[in-house]
Design a protein around this motif. Structure first.
Motif, PDB file in Angstrom:
ATOM      1  N   UNK A 295       0.812  -1.216   0.000  1.00  0.00           N
ATOM      2  CA  UNK A 295       0.000   0.000   0.000  1.00  0.00           C
ATOM      3  C   UNK A 295       0.849   1.271   0.000  1.00  0.00           C
ATOM      4  N   UNK A 296       1.894   1.306   0.827  1.00  0.00           N
ATOM      5  CA  UNK A 296       2.682   2.543   0.936  1.00  0.00           C
ATOM      6  C   UNK A 296       3.545   2.778  -0.291  1.00  0.00           C
ATOM      7  N   UNK A 297       4.055   1.694  -0.917  1.00  0.00           N
ATOM      8  CA  UNK A 297       4.812   1.850  -2.160  1.00  0.00           C
ATOM      9  C   UNK A 297       3.946   2.488  -3.233  1.00  0.00           C
ATOM     10  N   UNK A 298       2.754   1.947  -3.404  1.00  0.00           N
ATOM     11  CA  UNK A 298       1.834   2.473  -4.401  1.00  0.00           C
ATOM     12  C   UNK A 298       1.447   3.913  -4.084  1.00  0.00           C
ATOM     13  N   UNK A 299       1.145   4.161  -2.826  1.00  0.00           N
ATOM     14  CA  UNK A 299       0.733   5.492  -2.384  1.00  0.00           C
ATOM     15  C   UNK A 299       1.831   6.530  -2.623  1.00  0.00           C
ATOM     16  N   UNK A 300       3.062   6.198  -2.255  1.00  0.00           N
ATOM     17  CA  UNK A 300       4.178   7.140  -2.405  1.00  0.00           C
ATOM     18  C   UNK A 300       4.439   7.496  -3.861  1.00  0.00           C
ATOM     19  N   UNK A 301       4.557   6.478  -4.698  1.00  0.00           N
ATOM     20  CA  UNK A 301       4.926   6.717  -6.098  1.00  0.00           C
ATOM     21  C   UNK A 301       3.801   7.420  -6.846  1.00  0.00           C
ATOM     22  N   UNK A 302       2.552   7.083  -6.536  1.00  0.00           N
ATOM     23  CA  UNK A 302       1.427   7.756  -7.178  1.00  0.00           C
ATOM     24  C   UNK A 302       1.282   9.208  -6.712  1.00  0.00           C
TER      25      UNK A 302
ATOM     26  N   UNK B 124      -4.710  11.406   5.178  1.00  0.00           N
ATOM     27  CA  UNK B 124      -4.035  11.318   3.878  1.00  0.00           C
ATOM     28  C   UNK B 124      -5.025  11.455   2.736  1.00  0.00           C
ATOM     29  N   UNK B 125      -4.548  11.904   1.569  1.00  0.00           N
ATOM     30  CA  UNK B 125      -5.375  12.040   0.371  1.00  0.00           C
ATOM     31  C   UNK B 125      -5.279  10.758  -0.459  1.00  0.00           C
ATOM     32  N   UNK B 126      -6.391  10.315  -0.959  1.00  0.00           N
ATOM     33  CA  UNK B 126      -6.421   9.118  -1.798  1.00  0.00           C
ATOM     34  C   UNK B 126      -5.741   9.389  -3.141  1.00  0.00           C
ATOM     35  N   UNK B 127      -4.894   8.443  -3.584  1.00  0.00           N
ATOM     36  CA  UNK B 127      -4.186   8.608  -4.858  1.00  0.00           C
ATOM     37  C   UNK B 127      -4.789   7.788  -5.992  1.00  0.00           C
ATOM     38  N   UNK B 128      -5.692   6.888  -5.660  1.00  0.00           N
ATOM     39  CA  UNK B 128      -6.337   6.096  -6.716  1.00  0.00           C
ATOM     40  C   UNK B 128      -7.255   6.991  -7.529  1.00  0.00           C
ATOM     41  N   UNK B 129      -7.149   6.908  -8.847  1.00  0.00           N
ATOM     42  CA  UNK B 129      -7.866   7.832  -9.721  1.00  0.00           C
ATOM     43  C   UNK B 129      -9.376   7.616  -9.666  1.00  0.00           C
ATOM     44  N   UNK B 130     -10.113   8.637 -10.103  1.00  0.00           N
ATOM     45  CA  UNK B 130     -11.573   8.554 -10.148  1.00  0.00           C
ATOM     46  C   UNK B 130     -12.034   7.435 -11.070  1.00  0.00           C
ATOM     47  N   UNK B 131     -11.314   7.235 -12.173  1.00  0.00           N
ATOM     48  CA  UNK B 131     -11.691   6.184 -13.119  1.00  0.00           C
ATOM     49  C   UNK B 131     -11.622   4.814 -12.465  1.00  0.00           C
ATOM     50  N   UNK B 132     -10.592   4.573 -11.676  1.00  0.00           N
ATOM     51  CA  UNK B 132     -10.474   3.292 -10.995  1.00  0.00           C
ATOM     52  C   UNK B 132     -11.512   3.149  -9.893  1.00  0.00           C
ATOM     53  N   UNK B 133     -11.804   4.241  -9.199  1.00  0.00           N
ATOM     54  CA  UNK B 133     -12.788   4.174  -8.122  1.00  0.00           C
ATOM     55  C   UNK B 133     -14.185   3.871  -8.651  1.00  0.00           C
ATOM     56  N   UNK B 134     -14.474   4.327  -9.852  1.00  0.00           N
ATOM     57  CA  UNK B 134     -15.816   4.138 -10.399  1.00  0.00           C
ATOM     58  C   UNK B 134     -15.924   2.877 -11.248  1.00  0.00           C
TER      59      UNK B 134
END
Length: 435
Positions: free
Chosen positions: A148-155, A222-232
């Motif tokens: 989770x943190x790897x993805x979060x940091x790089x995004x 923290x702010x979510x980094x997953x894009x709106x397209x992926x969330x929907x």
């Protein structure tokens, strides 16, 4: 709906009209990650003090409790692939922030359970059972934390800064380890070995449970980094990353094998290696570890920024070749001299930075955003379990059977294998990261 409007509606998102703060994102990942890894590393630093309390001695071998304690250390690592898969799936389905808040709570609970572990003298087999359960919980947490943190940091990084942001994965990991080493060294200097064994070793784990709660509180903002397209869009299946991207999964394993054995040998096991093989004083070994970790943390952003300029491959290849050539002479140079151990540890830290400063970026750049967290988490954690988590046990076992000189060759061999992977790996630094 605009991106800003969506963020306003989502818990933990930035207020409308206010840009996301890169520093805040780094803090959210780093503080929680440091708390996670403090708890994890306190175990290995303090193993020499509580081994006799939890495990009975063998009839003719004083290394039996230490071997048993490091075996439990390895058991915790084998929960990491499960944690990487499950928490990675949570991050890909529910968001990176949701996974980060769960992992920090699990780690705090595991740390508290270690602190409350009874002694073998008072409860018999219940003592090692409680310790194993605590390490299983912590292993589940740490496996999910990296994914989770790897993805979060790089995004969270802007263009041309993914290497720099990536380096904070190990900056925060090292800060957690540094605090664990520092607290352990402080206690060891103030208490006798008997006092440490009688209960002094429990204090750092109680402290770890407290700072895990602090990390949880910070991560909630923290702010979510997953894009709106992926969330929907539709949610990925649990094993979708493995089924759809088998080559990428194998690449993660090859990238990680040499890095994890070198990392855990130099940052975790080396003080014990020096004590067992060269008679190095335990208190001084912890002090050397603390000094070298400060040096290591300072190197990480420099390595990350360098990789943004020249690419990830040159640093990875330099790391692997360096350890393939110098691991054996460096480990053989360890004596009971304070200066010799410090020089050996710092020299290894310079080489190791070629891997640690870019590992998060390389892993994230390999997988598409839809399955990035789970895609990284499972193969990475499985490889770390096989080669990193077993390093202290294998090193101690080589000593027990009379072949301590073979362990440095084992480290060098795995780094050489990873070097072949790095040479064949495509350069990912200039790629656009899908979000």
């Amino acid at each position: 709906m605009t991106s800003t409007e969506h963020l306003e509606a989502e818990p933990g998102a930035a207020p409308a009209g206010r840009p996301r703060s890169a520093l805040r994102q780094l803090m959210a990942a780093s503080v929680g990650n440091a708390a996670e890894w403090y708890d994890w590393y306190a175990y290995s630093f303090l193993a020499v003090y509580f081994a006799d309390q939890v495990f009975p001695k063998g009839a003719d071998n004083s290394l039996v409790p230490l071997l048993s304690t490091f075996a439990v250390f390895a058991v915790g690592f084998f929960m990491r692939p499960i944690g990487g898969l499950l928490m990675g799936a949570v991050a890909d389905r529910q968001g990176r922030r949701a996974a980060l808040t769960v992992t920090i709570l699990l780690m705090g609970g595991g740390s508290l359970l270690v602190a409350l572990t009874p002694t073998y003298a008072s409860t018999g087999l219940l003592a090692p059972v409680v310790l194993v359960v605590a390490r299983l919980i912590q292993g589940l947490s740490v496996g999910g934390e990296f994914a989770a943190s790897t993805t979060f940091l790089v995004e969270s990084a802007g263009p041309g800064r993914r290497g720099l942001f990536s380096s904070f994965q190990y900056v925060s990991t090292t800060i957690g380890q540094l605090i664990a080493s520092g607290v352990s060294a402080l206690l060891a200097s103030q208490l006798t070995d008997t006092q440490m064994g009688d209960g002094g070793w429990r204090v750092p784990f109680l402290f770890g449970a407290v700072i895990s709660l602090v990390g949880f509180w910070i991560r909630r903002g923290a702010h979510e980094t997953r894009s709106e397209a992926l969330r929907s869009g539709p949610r990925p299946a649990l094993f979708e990353a493995l089924r759809s991207h088998p080559r990428e999964s194998l690449l993660i394993g090859g990238i990680t094998a040499g890095g994890t054995i070198a990392y855990y040998t130099w940052t975790t096991y080396l003080p014990t290696y020096a004590h067992v093989n060269a008679g190095f004083d335990k208190e001084d070994a912890l002090l050397v570890g603390t000094i070298s970790l400060v040096f290591f943390a300072l190197l990480q952003p420099l390595g990350g920024m360098l990789s943004d300029r020249i690419g990830r491959k040159p640093l990875l290849i330099g790391f692997a070749l360096g350890f393939a050539v110098f691991a054996v002479p460096l480990l053989h140079a360890v004596t009971d001299s304070f200066v010799s151990l410090l020089l050996v540890q710092c020299a290894g830290m310079v080489l190791l930075t070629g891997y640690t400063s870019v590992a998060a970026a390389v892993n994230a750049e390999i997988f598409p955003a839809r399955v990035r967290a789970a895609g990284i988490g499972f193969p990475y954690s499985l490889t770390v379990a096989l080669f990193g988590g077993t390093a202290p046990y294998i090193g101690t076992w080589f000593k027990q059977v009379g072949h301590a000189d073979l362990f440095p060759w084992y480290v060098a061999g795995l780094c050489l294998v990873s070097c072949c992977v790095y040479i064949a790996l495509p350069e990912t630094a200039r790629r656009t990261l899908e979000k």
